[in-house]
Design a protein around this motif. Structure first.
Motif, short mmCIF file in Angstrom:
data_model
loop_
_atom_site.label_atom_id
_atom_site.label_comp_id
_atom_site.label_asym_id
_atom_site.label_seq_id
_atom_site.Cartn_x
_atom_site.Cartn_y
_atom_site.Cartn_z
N ASP A 127 -62.62 49.76 134.27
CA ASP A 127 -62.38 49.25 132.93
C ASP A 127 -61.28 48.22 133.02
O ASP A 127 -60.29 48.41 133.73
CB ASP A 127 -61.98 50.36 131.95
CG ASP A 127 -62.38 50.02 130.51
OD1 ASP A 127 -61.85 49.03 129.98
OD2 ASP A 127 -63.23 50.73 129.95
N ASP A 129 -59.53 47.41 130.45
CA ASP A 129 -58.58 47.77 129.40
C ASP A 129 -57.66 48.88 129.91
O ASP A 129 -58.10 50.01 130.12
CB ASP A 129 -59.37 48.25 128.18
CG ASP A 129 -58.48 48.47 126.96
OD1 ASP A 129 -57.28 48.74 127.14
OD2 ASP A 129 -59.00 48.40 125.83
N GLN A 151 -58.74 49.11 137.49
CA GLN A 151 -58.63 48.18 136.36
C GLN A 151 -59.20 46.84 136.79
O GLN A 151 -58.60 46.09 137.55
CB GLN A 151 -57.18 48.01 135.90
CG GLN A 151 -57.09 47.13 134.65
CD GLN A 151 -55.67 46.94 134.15
OE1 GLN A 151 -54.73 47.47 134.71
NE2 GLN A 151 -55.53 46.15 133.08
N GLN A 177 -61.94 50.80 120.98
CA GLN A 177 -61.36 49.49 120.73
C GLN A 177 -61.56 49.06 119.30
O GLN A 177 -60.66 48.47 118.69
CB GLN A 177 -61.97 48.47 121.71
CG GLN A 177 -61.51 48.66 123.14
CD GLN A 177 -62.34 47.87 124.14
OE1 GLN A 177 -63.52 47.62 123.93
NE2 GLN A 177 -61.73 47.50 125.25
N ARG A 183 -56.06 45.60 117.85
CA ARG A 183 -56.74 44.86 118.90
C ARG A 183 -57.54 43.69 118.35
O ARG A 183 -57.93 42.79 119.11
CB ARG A 183 -57.66 45.80 119.69
CG ARG A 183 -56.96 46.98 120.35
CD ARG A 183 -55.98 46.55 121.44
NE ARG A 183 -56.68 45.93 122.54
CZ ARG A 183 -57.20 46.61 123.56
NH1 ARG A 183 -57.11 47.93 123.59
NH2 ARG A 183 -57.80 45.98 124.54
N MET A 197 -60.08 42.45 125.80
CA MET A 197 -60.27 43.76 126.41
C MET A 197 -59.20 44.03 127.46
O MET A 197 -58.75 45.16 127.62
CB MET A 197 -61.67 43.85 127.04
CG MET A 197 -62.78 43.83 126.01
SD MET A 197 -64.41 43.91 126.78
CE MET A 197 -65.46 43.97 125.33
N ASP A 198 -58.82 43.02 128.19
CA ASP A 198 -57.69 43.09 129.12
C ASP A 198 -56.49 42.48 128.40
O ASP A 198 -56.43 41.27 128.19
CB ASP A 198 -58.01 42.32 130.39
CG ASP A 198 -56.85 42.31 131.39
OD1 ASP A 198 -55.76 42.80 131.05
OD2 ASP A 198 -57.05 41.79 132.50
N GLN A 199 -55.51 43.34 128.06
CA GLN A 199 -54.38 42.86 127.27
C GLN A 199 -53.52 41.84 128.00
O GLN A 199 -52.69 41.16 127.39
CB GLN A 199 -53.51 44.04 126.83
CG GLN A 199 -54.22 45.05 125.94
CD GLN A 199 -54.79 46.22 126.72
OE1 GLN A 199 -55.33 46.06 127.81
NE2 GLN A 199 -54.68 47.42 126.15
N ASN A 284 -63.63 37.29 126.33
CA ASN A 284 -63.70 38.19 127.48
C ASN A 284 -64.70 37.77 128.56
O ASN A 284 -64.83 38.46 129.57
CB ASN A 284 -64.05 39.60 126.99
CG ASN A 284 -62.97 40.17 126.10
OD1 ASN A 284 -61.90 40.54 126.56
ND2 ASN A 284 -63.24 40.24 124.79
#
Length: 390
Positions: A127, A129, A151, A177, A183, A197-199, A284
């Motif tokens: 993932d 996230d 990750q 999410q 988000r 999705m990836d901060q 994303n």
């Protein structure tokens, strides 16, 4: 199995799980039922995100939150188990020696079922996230010695020597999410225009809206959202941002209500659905990632291995359908009356086209209404390289 990314305990996100501010006017017009405070549904996820998580998920820190048994209902869970189980139990009835890659781990709902049912199974959870990985680690703590967390995007894992027995993709944005207002994935809550999705990724939805030109925004809305009013929406975005940059989802939803004609708003769901989908997909890089990930996952499967993919929008399902069609096509030259030895298809389909959720499943879990499930089994030891390399 030799992963090409470093497996580790998931990083921890200590940030707030919900933005807590009143909705500005005129946003209340568009969010009449929005939640200003945390609902009971959000409490478990919020607690799990903010509680301390040890570097070894098998021994949580004192005070670490415990996820509820079923924070969200995994989509088509029984069907996924039914399809993947034969590949995971070929060596042993308890899954010993088998490796399953959950390429979209999320909150770990599907993973938990497989780990609980197969006490010998090893699972790799992917993932991008970090919050999802942290929550999944809490949920899967009883199985920590059999789980590796990575990750990464789901196209960032596969290496030439990766060999697995099963792969599961549950595509799209997760319920977790969507429920996290801060988000910015949902048009039902006022929040910053983020959608990452990836901060740690650099691109946000706000940057697209505030810096891309009209033609680029139009292309995103048309290509990724199939929005027929894309040009009109993009033009209004450019006009409004000249007065004030876009910051929140409420500002975007207000614009969409103003721009999309009233007759068009009466059908097809919320008028923000296609625009939000398009922005999220662009932020994303979801479709490019999927185009790369599916052939890589197919190539990584051992003989007799199986893959299950669940898609929720037509653009994703189109990519999956194309790759699966190539994987199940005969390699015998056209015109020959019989299949040549060694030229049989790489894979055989386990479903007739795309399967949909039944009425009972949809009633229990509304997210499953749009799902399209496809599954394959590998029937040759040859490496599948995808449509472009076939």
């Amino acid at each position: 199995m030799t992963p090409c990314a470093t497996s580790s305990s998931p990083p921890v996100d200590h940030g707030p799980a919900l933005a807590r501010w009143p909705l500005p006017e005129p946003a209340l017009t568009y969010f009449p039922n929005a939640r200003y405070a945390i609902s009971d549904r959000d409490l478990p996820a919020r607690a799990a995100t903010r509680a301390p998580i040890s570097k070894d998920p098998a021994t949580p820190c004192k005070g670490a939150a415990v996820m509820p048994e079923h924070p969200h209902d995994p989509v088509l869970l029984d069907r996924c188990v039914e399809l993947l189980l034969p590949a995971l139990t070929r060596r042993s009835a308890d899954g010993t020696g088998a490796v399953l890659v959950d390429a979209t781990l999320g909150a770990g709902g599907h993973a938990e079922r497989f780990l609980r049912q197969l006490p010998g199974l090893r699972l790799v959870g992917l993932d991008r996230d970090r919050t999802a990985l942290a929550i999944a680690a809490e949920r899967l703590a009883p199985f920590a010695d059999r789980v590796d967390y990575v990750q990464t995007r789901y196209d960032g894992f596969w290496a030439q020597d990766t060999a697995v027995d099963g792969v599961l993709f549950d595509l799209g944005v997760s319920s977790m999410q969507l429920d996290r207002a801060e988000r910015g994935f949902s048009y039902s809550h006022d929040a910053p225009l983020d959608m990452r999705m990836d901060q740690d990724a650099p691109l946000t939805a706000a940057e697209i809206l505030n810096t891309y030109d009209k033609s680029a925004i139009t292309r995103i809305l048309q290509e990724f959202g199939e929005e027929r009013f894309a040009s009109r929406i993009a033009g209004e975005i450019v006009r409004r941002r000249a007065r004030k940059p876009f910051e929140t989802t409420a500002e975007l939803v207000e614009l969409l209500y103003d721009v999309i004609p009233i007759p068009a708003r009466r059908t097809g769901g919320h008028p923000g659905k296609r625009t939000f989908q398009a922005l999220r997909t662009a932020v994303n890089g979801e479709l490019d990632s999927l185009r790369s990930a599916i052939p890589s996952a197919l190539s990584a499967l051992r003989l007799g291995g199986r893959i299950v993919v669940m898609a929720y929008q037509s653009l994703e399902d189109r990519i999956v359908k194309g790759e699966f069609a190539a994987a199940t096509a005969s390699r015998t030259p056209a015109g020959l009356p019989m299949e040549l030895p060694g030229h049989e298809p790489y894979f055989v389909s386990l479903t007739r086209g795309a399967e949909k959720a039944g009425d009972d499943e949809i009633a229990r879990n509304p997210r499953s209404a749009s799902v399209r499930l496809r599954a394959l089994e590998k029937q040759t030891s040859d490496k599948f390289v995808g449509r472009e390399g076939s």
